[in-house]
Write an enzyme that holds these catalytic residues in place. Structure first.
Site, mmCIF file in Angstrom:
data_model
loop_
_atom_site.group_PDB
_atom_site.id
_atom_site.type_symbol
_atom_site.label_atom_id
_atom_site.label_comp_id
_atom_site.label_asym_id
_atom_site.label_seq_id
_atom_site.Cartn_x
_atom_site.Cartn_y
_atom_site.Cartn_z
ATOM 1 N N ASN A 77 -7.843 -3.660 14.000
ATOM 2 C CA ASN A 77 -9.194 -4.058 13.602
ATOM 3 C C ASN A 77 -9.168 -5.210 12.595
ATOM 4 O O ASN A 77 -10.157 -5.485 11.932
ATOM 5 C CB ASN A 77 -9.956 -2.864 13.013
ATOM 6 C CG ASN A 77 -9.265 -2.283 11.789
ATOM 7 O OD1 ASN A 77 -8.250 -2.805 11.334
ATOM 8 N ND2 ASN A 77 -9.814 -1.212 11.235
ATOM 9 N N ASP A 82 0.824 -1.215 0.000
ATOM 10 C CA ASP A 82 0.000 0.000 0.000
ATOM 11 C C ASP A 82 0.854 1.260 0.000
ATOM 12 O O ASP A 82 2.076 1.193 0.165
ATOM 13 C CB ASP A 82 -0.948 -0.007 1.222
ATOM 14 C CG ASP A 82 -0.286 -0.493 2.504
ATOM 15 O OD1 ASP A 82 0.945 -0.409 2.598
ATOM 16 O OD2 ASP A 82 -1.013 -0.958 3.403
ATOM 17 N N HIS A 98 -7.308 -5.375 9.867
ATOM 18 C CA HIS A 98 -7.061 -5.060 8.458
ATOM 19 C C HIS A 98 -5.735 -5.636 7.974
ATOM 20 O O HIS A 98 -4.807 -5.830 8.750
ATOM 21 C CB HIS A 98 -7.188 -3.561 8.154
ATOM 22 C CG HIS A 98 -6.091 -2.669 8.641
ATOM 23 N ND1 HIS A 98 -6.323 -1.529 9.383
ATOM 24 C CD2 HIS A 98 -4.755 -2.712 8.471
ATOM 25 C CE1 HIS A 98 -5.181 -0.927 9.635
ATOM 26 N NE2 HIS A 98 -4.211 -1.620 9.103
ATOM 27 N N GLU A 107 -9.764 -2.406 5.058
ATOM 28 C CA GLU A 107 -10.472 -2.209 6.311
ATOM 29 C C GLU A 107 -11.646 -3.193 6.429
ATOM 30 O O GLU A 107 -12.012 -3.839 5.449
ATOM 31 C CB GLU A 107 -10.998 -0.758 6.363
ATOM 32 C CG GLU A 107 -9.883 0.300 6.300
ATOM 33 C CD GLU A 107 -9.162 0.511 7.637
ATOM 34 O OE1 GLU A 107 -9.165 -0.404 8.486
ATOM 35 O OE2 GLU A 107 -8.585 1.596 7.819
HETATM 36 C C1 GLP Z 1 -0.822 -0.126 8.640
HETATM 37 C C2 GLP Z 1 -0.424 -0.819 7.335
HETATM 38 C C3 GLP Z 1 -0.552 -2.302 7.427
HETATM 39 C C4 GLP Z 1 0.047 -2.763 8.733
HETATM 40 C C5 GLP Z 1 -0.801 -2.268 9.879
HETATM 41 C C6 GLP Z 1 -0.234 -2.600 11.241
HETATM 42 O O1 GLP Z 1 -1.977 0.630 8.581
HETATM 43 N N1 GLP Z 1 -1.102 -0.369 6.162
HETATM 44 O O2 GLP Z 1 0.087 -2.900 6.312
HETATM 45 O O3 GLP Z 1 0.086 -4.156 8.789
HETATM 46 O O4 GLP Z 1 -1.063 -0.914 9.794
HETATM 47 O O5 GLP Z 1 0.841 -1.766 11.541
HETATM 48 P P1 GLP Z 1 1.813 -1.957 12.747
HETATM 49 O O6 GLP Z 1 2.695 -3.087 12.388
HETATM 50 O O7 GLP Z 1 2.579 -0.653 12.826
HETATM 51 O O8 GLP Z 1 1.000 -2.209 13.948
#
Ligand code: GLP
Length: 238
Positions: free
Chosen positions: A134, A65, A136, A141
């Site tokens: 959540n 992303d 995702h 989402e």
């Molecule tokens: C972000 C990214 C995801 C990631 C998630 C968790 O929003 N787009 O690809 O897996 O959040 O992030 P973190 O590893 O910082 O908790």
């Protein structure tokens, strides 16, 4: 499923798994995740690769992303992240990186281009995933259709709050992002999902229940034939 005692061990196990794939396939297409969770994995990967004599010149990385509206040089763009955590330490050529252009004039065309680019590479061989609180994956989402391809998303307030720590404040977090879709992720040949820390426990629990539920997008991974969950005890037990 691999349960590790802590984040360091999780990162080591994930790095070992990636290296195995790199050894078996010198032109590996690695689906790269961003966020905090994979940082340790990339650090361990660099450490371990420095002791190996592997040619990485044919490897490609495909990001999950990118925020809409951030120039690639922005300190919080996912391209800046990739350079910092992978490309510069490993001396990889920037041509090996495939990443959505969040500044594209026509975002829908950009999504289509991205999807085609992945297909042109023959799909993703090994997809690394983190997980949102959540549930995702990427920026898909809750209730994103399971058959979604690369698309533009409106980030939820929760996700923007969770990611505000990387910016000077929540209002600085972009409202939209480009993300590969759930069906794009599910087409990957192998998937590794990383989850660390107590705040991921509800999402991890939903996945481990085994039921596929649109409210928790990561639960779809239960339908994938080759997925490894690497979770630490805090994420497993809350
Ligand atoms: C972000 C990214 C995801 C990631 C998630 C968790 O929003 N787009 O690809 O897996 O959040 O992030 P973190 O590893 O910082 O908790």
């Amino acid at each position: 499923m691999i349960i590790t005692k802590d984040y360091t061990q999780l990162s080591e196990r994930a790095a070992e798994l990636i290296i195995d794939h790199m050894k078996n396939n010198p032109s590996l297409v690695l689906g790269a995740a961003t966020g905090d969770t994979p940082k340790g994995t990339y650090t361990q990967l660099i450490k371990k690769l420095n002791k190996e004599d592997l040619d990485l010149s044919e490897i490609k990385t495909v990001n999950l992303d990118e925020y809409v509206g951030l120039v690639s040089e922005h300190s919080q763009s996912y391209w800046t992240y990739m350079k910092e955590y992978l490309y510069n330490p490993l001396n990889l050529s920037y041509n090996q990186a495939i990443i959505p252009n969040g500044k594209a004039e026509d975002l829908h065309k950009e999504c289509e281009r991205y999807e085609q680019e992945i297909n042109r590479l023959g799909g993703i061989d090994l997809q690394i995933l983190g997980i949102g609180r959540n549930g995702h994956i990427g920026f898909n989402e809750p209730y994103t259709p399971f058959d979604s391809r690369t698309h533009v998303v409106q980030l939820t307030e929760n996700t923007r709050k969770a990611n505000a720590r990387f910016f000077t404040g929540e209002e600085e977090v972009p409202e939209r992002a480009i993300t590969v879709g759930i069906s794009t992720i599910m087409k990957s040949k192998s998937i590794v999902l990383l989850a660390s820390g107590q705040e991921k426990a509800s999402a991890v629990q939903a996945v481990l229940n085994g039921q596929v539920d649109g409210a928790w997008p990561a639960t779809i991974l239960n339908n994938h034939p080759d997925v490894t969950f690497i979770v630490d005890e805090a994420a497993k037990n809350g």
